[in-house]
Design an enzyme around this catalytic site. Structure first.
Site, PDB file in Angstrom:
ATOM      1  CB  CYS A 202      15.576   4.450   4.739  1.00 16.53           C
ATOM      2  SG  CYS A 202      13.672   4.301   4.410  1.00 16.53           S
TER       3      CYS A 202
ATOM      4  CG  HIS B   3      16.823   2.347   7.965  1.00 14.27           C
ATOM      5  ND1 HIS B   3      15.707   3.453   8.279  1.00 14.27           N
ATOM      6  CD2 HIS B   3      15.990   1.940   6.839  1.00 14.27           C
ATOM      7  CE1 HIS B   3      14.671   3.269   7.803  1.00 14.27           C
ATOM      8  NE2 HIS B   3      14.669   2.371   6.855  1.00 14.27           N
TER       9      HIS B   3
ATOM     10  CG  ASN C 236      10.994   2.183   7.853  1.00 16.25           C
ATOM     11  OD1 ASN C 236      11.541   3.498   7.970  1.00 16.25           O
ATOM     12  ND2 ASN C 236      11.236   1.538   6.861  1.00 16.25           N
TER      13      ASN C 236
HETATM   14  O1  UT7 Z   1      13.194   1.601   4.775  1.00 16.65           O
HETATM   15  C1  UT7 Z   1      13.045   0.589   3.638  1.00 16.65           C
HETATM   16  C2  UT7 Z   1      11.701   0.245   3.790  1.00 16.65           C
HETATM   17  N1  UT7 Z   1      11.045  -0.930   3.560  1.00 16.65           N
HETATM   18  C3  UT7 Z   1      11.954  -2.335   3.977  1.00 16.65           C
HETATM   19  O2  UT7 Z   1      12.718  -2.293   4.859  1.00 16.65           O
HETATM   20  C4  UT7 Z   1      11.069  -3.469   3.982  1.00 16.65           C
HETATM   21  C5  UT7 Z   1      11.845  -4.838   3.808  1.00 16.65           C
HETATM   22  N2  UT7 Z   1      10.849  -6.010   3.975  1.00 16.65           N
HETATM   23  C6  UT7 Z   1      10.300  -6.528   4.974  1.00 16.65           C
HETATM   24  O3  UT7 Z   1      10.537  -5.771   6.265  1.00 16.65           O
HETATM   25  C7  UT7 Z   1       9.394  -7.749   4.755  1.00 16.65           C
HETATM   26  O4  UT7 Z   1       9.454  -7.901   3.728  1.00 16.65           O
HETATM   27  C8  UT7 Z   1       7.919  -7.312   5.317  1.00 16.65           C
HETATM   28  C9  UT7 Z   1       7.942  -6.994   6.732  1.00 16.65           C
HETATM   29  C10 UT7 Z   1       7.399  -6.135   4.371  1.00 16.65           C
HETATM   30  C11 UT7 Z   1       7.040  -8.513   5.050  1.00 16.65           C
HETATM   31  O5  UT7 Z   1       7.570  -9.588   5.649  1.00 16.65           O
HETATM   32  P1  UT7 Z   1       7.658 -11.094   5.119  1.00 16.65           P
HETATM   33  O6  UT7 Z   1       8.244 -11.888   6.103  1.00 16.65           O
HETATM   34  O7  UT7 Z   1       8.911 -10.845   3.737  1.00 16.65           O
HETATM   35  O8  UT7 Z   1       6.396 -11.339   4.581  1.00 16.65           O
HETATM   36  P2  UT7 Z   1       5.718 -11.660   3.308  1.00 16.65           P
HETATM   37  O9  UT7 Z   1       5.564 -10.445   2.297  1.00 16.65           O
HETATM   38  O10 UT7 Z   1       6.359 -12.796   2.666  1.00 16.65           O
HETATM   39  O11 UT7 Z   1       4.188 -12.036   3.632  1.00 16.65           O
HETATM   40  C12 UT7 Z   1       3.869 -13.452   4.116  1.00 16.65           C
HETATM   41  C13 UT7 Z   1       2.348 -13.485   4.599  1.00 16.65           C
HETATM   42  C14 UT7 Z   1       1.885 -13.410   3.338  1.00 16.65           C
HETATM   43  O12 UT7 Z   1       0.460 -14.095   3.416  1.00 16.65           O
HETATM   44  P3  UT7 Z   1       0.498 -15.443   2.470  1.00 16.65           P
HETATM   45  O13 UT7 Z   1       0.758 -15.121   1.111  1.00 16.65           O
HETATM   46  O14 UT7 Z   1       1.789 -16.436   2.702  1.00 16.65           O
HETATM   47  O15 UT7 Z   1      -0.799 -16.239   2.742  1.00 16.65           O
HETATM   48  C15 UT7 Z   1       1.178 -11.866   3.440  1.00 16.65           C
HETATM   49  O16 UT7 Z   1       0.121 -11.677   2.946  1.00 16.65           O
HETATM   50  O17 UT7 Z   1       2.153 -12.578   5.561  1.00 16.65           O
HETATM   51  C16 UT7 Z   1       1.214 -11.760   4.892  1.00 16.65           C
HETATM   52  N3  UT7 Z   1       1.270 -10.644   5.592  1.00 16.65           N
HETATM   53  C17 UT7 Z   1       0.476 -10.163   6.630  1.00 16.65           C
HETATM   54  N4  UT7 Z   1      -0.031 -10.719   7.405  1.00 16.65           N
HETATM   55  C18 UT7 Z   1      -0.480  -9.987   8.651  1.00 16.65           C
HETATM   56  C19 UT7 Z   1       1.693  -9.603   5.114  1.00 16.65           C
HETATM   57  N5  UT7 Z   1       1.576  -8.497   5.881  1.00 16.65           N
HETATM   58  C20 UT7 Z   1       0.921  -8.838   6.827  1.00 16.65           C
HETATM   59  C21 UT7 Z   1       0.459  -8.258   7.923  1.00 16.65           C
HETATM   60  N6  UT7 Z   1      -0.310  -8.918   8.926  1.00 16.65           N
HETATM   61  N7  UT7 Z   1       0.560  -6.727   8.197  1.00 16.65           N
END
Ligand code: UT7
Length: 335
Positions: free
Chosen positions: A117, A257, A287
């Site tokens: 990215c 980004h 993204n």
């Molecule tokens: O270009 C570089 C590429 N990557 C990035 O920039 C990614 C950087 N990271 C992020 O943007 C965030 O970490 C994410 C958007 C990927 C995830 O957000 P988060 O606030 O860190 O969520 P999490 O992974 O801590 O998940 C929280 C909850 C989990 O459920 P439990 O375990 O608390 O019950 C996940 O399973 O949200 C759940 N979850 C979802 N729920 C609904 C994860 N993805 C989803 C989804 N829909 N798509």
């Protein structure tokens, strides 16, 4: 790095996204997710997806045509074509070579650059060196991706994030004190495992076993990438500013980004910038990796948001892990 020699500035920009739009509501039908979660946690509402038979070179070509037209540059004038992508048509030959032929850029060298990215900003810094040294005059820099082809559509942690598209810029010599005034590139390979496609090269060649384990799909530790992004985004821009001999308050526009609205907001806060000065289009495109900064840049430029003399900061982070930023004094006449 402080820029020396000829000043390299953006002469024209363009972007292209495929027609098909995939909304959060469409995704609700594919995986266990919902619009409210995606909007709140990422800021994304929809993304564009390329048809199966459309390669990344096609998106790059369309963006390139627009940037060349905007710059008033004939393909024959190009000395170099640089394509930043992690979803090239082939491992070899380079997508940049395919474009060189298709554009009829008969005098251009061409190569691809992989910095995920951060790729467009890395490639912009490379272009500025060639122009700065006086060796090349016109360079086409493109960020293009078809990430949808590598997404695991059953993994809600990643499939809601990515989209397809391309953005391009033509760099050339501009007046003193304009164009690229400073940049900062960096990497931390100790975080290489946090984001990547495990079976995509010589370490784990794609075979039936790899495909069955979905190792040929994007794997990401979102939390670690998030922490890294928040740490580096503000810091890299501050280093670029210092290299350009400018203070924090000098930035008129930040083009970050577009990975997560919360990362963008945190970077803006660290730079003490109001969100009105930050180019944000993540809600429409998701993204788009290396294409996200040039798409945002081209869209904002096309809307007439940058005035000649404005200080525009580009800043990205991504797999590698990598980060990159640069400071441009906008050199193009107002359209
Ligand atoms: O270009 C570089 C590429 N990557 C990035 O920039 C990614 C950087 N990271 C992020 O943007 C965030 O970490 C994410 C958007 C990927 C995830 O957000 P988060 O606030 O860190 O969520 P999490 O992974 O801590 O998940 C929280 C909850 C989990 O459920 P439990 O375990 O608390 O019950 C996940 O399973 O949200 C759940 N979850 C979802 N729920 C609904 C994860 N993805 C989803 C989804 N829909 N798509």
């Amino acid at each position: 790095m402080i820029m020396k020699g000829n000043n390299a500035g953006i002469l024209g920009t363009g972007f292209y996204v495929p027609e098909k739009v995939l909304t959060n509501f469409d995704l609700e039908k594919i995986v266990d997710t919902n619009d409210a979660w995606i909007v709140e946690r990422t800021g994304i509402r929809e993304r564009h997806i390329a048809p199966d038979d459309v390669p990344v070179s096609e998106l790059a070509y369309q963006a390139a045509l627009k940037a060349l037209a905007d710059a008033g540059t004939d393909p024959d004038e190009l000395d170099l074509i640089l394509v930043a992508t992690l979803t090239s048509d082939y491992i070899v030959p380079a997508t940049a070579c395919l474009l060189q032929d298709r554009l009829g850029a008969h005098h251009a060298a061409a190569f691809d650059l992989v910095a995920a990215c951060s790729g467009f900003v890395y490639a912009s810094a490379v272009a500025a060196q060639f122009i700065g040294s006086g060796i090349y005059k016109k360079i086409l820099v493109i960020g293009a991706e078809t990430l949808s082809k590598y997404v695991d559509w059953e993994d809600r942690n990643t499939c809601v994030l990515f989209g397809d598209g391309a953005g391009a810029a033509v760099y050339g010599p501009v007046e003193p004190e304009h164009g690229m005034l400073g940049f900062d590139l960096g990497s931390d390979g100790s975080g290489a495992d946090y984001l990547g496609i495990p079976s995509s090269g010589s370490k784990h060649p794609v075979d039936e076993k790899m495909i069955a384990q979905k190792m040929n799909r994007i794997h990401m530790n979102g939390k670690e990438v998030f922490k890294f992004a928040v740490r580096v985004m503000g810091a890299t821009v501050q280093r670029s500013l210092a290299n350009a001999g400018l203070e924090k308050g000098a930035i008129d526009w930040l083009v970050p980004h577009q990975a997560n609205i919360r990362i963008i907001e945190s970077a803006a806060k660290r730079l003490a910038m109001p969100l009105e000065k930050v180019i944000i289009n993540i809600e429409k495109y998701g993204n788009v990796s290396a294409a996200s900064i040039p798409i945002a840049l081209a869209e904002a430029a096309g809307a007439g948001r940058f005035k000649r003399g404005d200080i525009v900061a580009l800043a990205g982070f991504g797999a590698g892990l990598t980060w990159a930023s640069c400071i441009l004094r906008w050199a193009k006449e107002d359209s």
